[in-house]
Enzyme design. Structure first.
Site, short mmCIF file in Angstrom:
data_model
loop_
_atom_site.label_atom_id
_atom_site.label_comp_id
_atom_site.label_asym_id
_atom_site.label_seq_id
_atom_site.Cartn_x
_atom_site.Cartn_y
_atom_site.Cartn_z
N LYS A 198 -11.14 10.33 50.71
CA LYS A 198 -12.04 9.44 51.44
C LYS A 198 -13.46 9.99 51.40
O LYS A 198 -14.41 9.25 51.13
CB LYS A 198 -11.59 9.29 52.91
N ASP A 205 -11.27 1.66 60.96
CA ASP A 205 -9.83 1.48 60.72
C ASP A 205 -9.34 0.15 61.30
O ASP A 205 -8.25 -0.31 60.98
CB ASP A 205 -9.04 2.61 61.38
N GLN A 236 -7.81 10.47 61.29
CA GLN A 236 -6.64 10.43 60.41
C GLN A 236 -5.36 10.57 61.23
O GLN A 236 -5.25 11.46 62.08
CB GLN A 236 -6.76 11.56 59.36
N1 GUN Z 1 -2.63 7.61 58.10
C1 GUN Z 1 -1.93 6.86 57.22
N2 GUN Z 1 -2.57 5.71 56.97
C2 GUN Z 1 -3.70 5.73 57.72
C3 GUN Z 1 -4.78 4.82 57.89
O1 GUN Z 1 -4.85 3.73 57.32
N3 GUN Z 1 -5.75 5.22 58.76
C4 GUN Z 1 -5.70 6.38 59.41
N4 GUN Z 1 -6.69 6.67 60.25
N5 GUN Z 1 -4.72 7.26 59.27
C5 GUN Z 1 -3.73 6.92 58.43
#
Ligand code: GUN
Length: 291
Positions: free
Chosen positions: A53, A120, A97
């Protein structure tokens, strides 16, 4: 003949478009969007996601802020960090995350994020906006699935769609997005009666259950578009690790009209849509226009 939905290529194209918009925003309006990512603990898969990311955020010309915290950190420390990022004008998007360690409530932490920075789309305010048909930030993975479906099928009006899985992160928002496109939507799950027959009726099948290769050839109608959200690590016959989806790709690709591969389908779209959400958050929060 089944056609492969190439998420990698579609995500690369979208990312290039986002980079061009970021450059324009920076030149014409002096705005450089910023994304803050919080990682708690040392989970290897999460570390890889966060690194990817951050790298892609910088590649499209945005600023990336990484906050890595020990797995022993208290909930209050995470809340304090979020409060600081909420107040920081250089930060347009905040992503925590998941999963988080047991001492920290995901619900408390996510809902402490300013909804205008919740890239998100997990905050109850953003989830509520989507559920009630209002504008807001939408979870990246279902948004990526919808992007692939529209690229592949064009107009989705009136199509019979089935979403297998009812999570807050994928299944439910996916169903809401498909409804917004005027699909006739079924949400199926582990208690659904005659699951196989329900799936077979769908023209669009989105699978997000986290069970390796669960959906078999007999579950899929001739010509259906199949979107596989699963990423599961299994051992092959020689004991080597490999990634597979929730769909039995070899079997299903004999009947489906379109199918996403794993890897290279939905996965690359998620980060691309995260960048798009960050751009949207920057434009809306700063009251700028998309010129
Ligand atoms: N962990 C697995 N998928 C995601 C996601 O789409 N966003 C976040 N913040 N954590 C994750």
């Amino acid at each position: 003949m089944t056609k492969l939905i190439d998420g990698k290529t579609i995500a690369a194209r979208l990312t290039t478009e986002i980079a061009a918009e970021v450059e324009k925003l920076n030149k014409e309006q002096g705005c450089q969007p910023g994304l803050a990512v919080i990682l708690v603990g040392e989970d290897p898969a999460s570390q890889i996601y966060v690194r990817n990311k951050a790298r892609q955020t910088e590649e499209v010309g945005m600023r990336s802020f990484e906050h890595r915290l020990s797995h022993r950190v208290s909930q209050q420390e995470v809340l304090d960090l979020i409060s600081g990022l909420n107040d920081d004008d250089g930060v347009d998007g905040i992503l925590v995350q998941l999963p988080l360690p047991d001492q920290i409530s995901e619900h408390r932490v996510i809902n402490a994020i300013n909804p205008a920075k919740d890239v998100d789309g997990f905050h109850v305010v953003n989830r509520g906006h989507l559920a009630t048909g209002m504008k807001g930030l939408v979870p990246c993975t279902p948004l990526g699935c919808l992007y692939l479906l529209k690229e592949t099928l064009g107009d989705l009006n009136g199509k019979r769609a089935l979403v297998l899985g009812r999570s807050n992160i994928v299944g439910r928002p996916m169903a809401e997005l498909l409804l917004r496109e005027n699909c006739t939507v079924t949400i199926a799950h582990s208690r659904t009666a005659e699951l196989e027959a329900e799936c077979r009726r769908a023209e669009i099948l989105v699978v997000a259950v986290g069970r390796p290769q669960m959906v078999k050839r007999e579950w899929v109608g001739e010509g259906a578009a199949v979107i596989d959200v699963g990423i599961n690590r299994i051992e092959d016959d020689e004991g080597r690790q490999k990634l597979v989806g929730d769909v039995d790709f070899d079997g299903v690709s004999q009947v489906a009209g379109y199918i996403t591969p794993v890897p290279g389908g939905v996965g690359p779209m998620t980060i691309a849509l995260l960048l798009q959400n960050t751009l949207q958050a920057a434009i809306e929060r700063r009251g700028l226009s998309r010129r």
